[in-house]
Motif scaffolding. Structure first.
Motif: not given
Ligand code: ADP
Length: 188
Positions: A108-137
């Motif tokens: 039905d739809h392909v929804i692209e969520i567009k983000v500014d790449e520089a912000s991804l590093f901060a988001r992933i760092e955040n997710r790692a901190a919040e989850s206590g490093g649950a995802r090793s990637d």
């Protein structure tokens, strides 16, 4: 309804998929989650997946396509699904088209969520901190490779779906609520 949530790692696909599950009763099929479950139970597939995911590379198309096809036929998916993290290559997209065609349904739809790449590093760092490093990637080195793999293998899906008139883009830099309401507009 078949929805594909599309975007770079960390763009918010999983967050938006969960909203759609809660609000619309769709089932989320996340290829990444399926692989993480395989790792958690220690299956042969899981052992193979762990190494590849930790590097930020992609699993083989055949394995992923088989895994998703099996889930798609589950009765709970009859209402509709959100594909999150799949397809990730043009070969996977073509396999999905065949799979759906054989079942007499379509995307039905392909929804692209567009983000500014520089912000991804901060988001992933955040997710790692919040989850206590649950995802090793979730670390800067692997993310760099995940992004390179995204550009090389996954971004070519944008023109693929654009040509089919299925591509809708939303601004992923907005708040979770903001993105959710744009997604809701698209889904209708
Ligand atoms: P992301 O946050 O990068 O979107 P996912 O949880 O979707 O993460 O996927 C994590 C990893 O799982 C990927 O980097 C890849 O190694 C593997 N993977 C997930 N989906 C696929 C797919 N469709 N094809 C190949 N590999 C996949």
């Amino acid at each position: 309804m078949i929805l594909i949530l599309f975007g770079a790692p960390g763009c918010g696909k999983g967050t938006q998929a969960l909203r759609l599950v809660e609000e619309r009763g769709l089932v989320q099929l996340s290829s990444g989650e399926m692989l993480r479950s395989a790792i958690a139970v220690g299956s042969e597939l899981g052992l193979r997946a762990k190494e590849i995911m930790d590097r930020g590379d992609l699993m083989s198309d055949d394995i992923i396509v088989g895994m998703v096809a099996e889930r798609l036929d589950a009765p709970e998916c009859a209402n509709g699904v959100i594909l999150d993290g799949f397809p990730r290559t043009v070969a996977q997209a073509k396999a999905l088209d065949k799979m759906l065609c054989a079942r007499g349904i379509g995307i039905d739809h392909v929804i692209e969520i567009k983000v500014d790449e520089a912000s991804l590093f901060a988001r992933i760092e955040n997710r790692a901190a919040e989850s206590g490093g649950a995802r090793s990637d979730d670390n800067a080195d692997t993310l760099r490779n995940r992004l390179a793999v995204y550009h090389e293998n996954t971004a070519p899906l944008l023109p693929y779906y654009e040509a089919q008139g299925l591509l809708r883009s939303v601004d992923g830099m907005a708040s979770v609520e903001g993105v959710a309401s744009r997604v809701a507009e698209v889904v209708g």
